[in-house]
Design a protein around this motif. Structure first.
Motif, PDB file in Angstrom:
ATOM      1  N   TRP A 140       0.832  -1.200   0.000  1.00 24.29           N
ATOM      2  CA  TRP A 140       0.000   0.000   0.000  1.00 24.29           C
ATOM      3  C   TRP A 140       0.871   1.257   0.000  1.00 24.29           C
ATOM      4  CZ3 TRP A 140      -0.655   4.008   3.528  1.00 24.29           C
ATOM      5  CH2 TRP A 140      -1.703   4.866   3.249  1.00 24.29           C
ATOM      6  N   GLY A 176      -5.317  -2.566  -4.444  1.00 19.67           N
ATOM      7  CA  GLY A 176      -6.302  -3.463  -3.869  1.00 19.67           C
ATOM      8  C   GLY A 176      -5.621  -4.345  -2.835  1.00 19.67           C
ATOM      9  N   ASP A 228      -1.820  -5.381  -3.170  1.00 19.69           N
ATOM     10  CA  ASP A 228      -0.886  -4.803  -2.207  1.00 19.69           C
ATOM     11  C   ASP A 228      -0.084  -5.892  -1.496  1.00 19.69           C
ATOM     12  OD1 ASP A 228      -1.615  -2.209  -2.789  1.00 19.69           O
ATOM     13  OD2 ASP A 228      -2.982  -2.011  -1.082  1.00 19.69           O
TER      14      ASP A 228
END
Length: 81
Positions: free
Chosen positions: A15, A27, A31
Motif C-alpha cells: 500500500w 487493492g 498490495d
C-alpha cells in the motif's frame, strides 16, 4: 502466526509503495503480492549493502516498502520498453 505478520507487512508495504509511486493502492490482494515480492527484493538489496532490519516491525516494513518501490519502478521501465 508468523504468516499473519508476513501478510500484514506485505499489505502495508504494498500500500505504501502504491501511494508513493503510483498515487494509489493496488487493492488488498495486489498490495499483499507487491509487498511480499518487495520484501524479497528489499531483503536481497539490503543484504547486498550489508544492512539489516534487525528483526523489528518498522525495519521490516521499510525494507519491504523499498523493495516494492523498486519492483514497481522496474515493471514500469519494462512496460515502456
Amino acid at each position: 502466526m508468523e504468516i499473519v505478520w508476513f501478510l500484514l507487512i506485505g499489505l502495508v508495504a504494498g500500500w505504501l509503495a502504491g501511494q508513493l509511486v503510483r498515487g494509489g493502492g493496488f487493492g488488498v490482494i495486489g498490495d499483499i503480492v507487491v509487498g511480499i515480492l518487495g520484501a524479497l527484493i528489499g531483503g536481497v538489496v539490503f543484504g547486498a549493502l550489508g544492512l539489516s532490519d534487525n528483526g523489528s516491525l518498522l525495519g521490516s516494513i521499510i525494507v519491504a516498502t523499498v523493495g516494492a518501490i523498486l519492483l514497481i519502478v522496474l515493471l514500469r521501465v519494462i512496460k515502456r520498453a
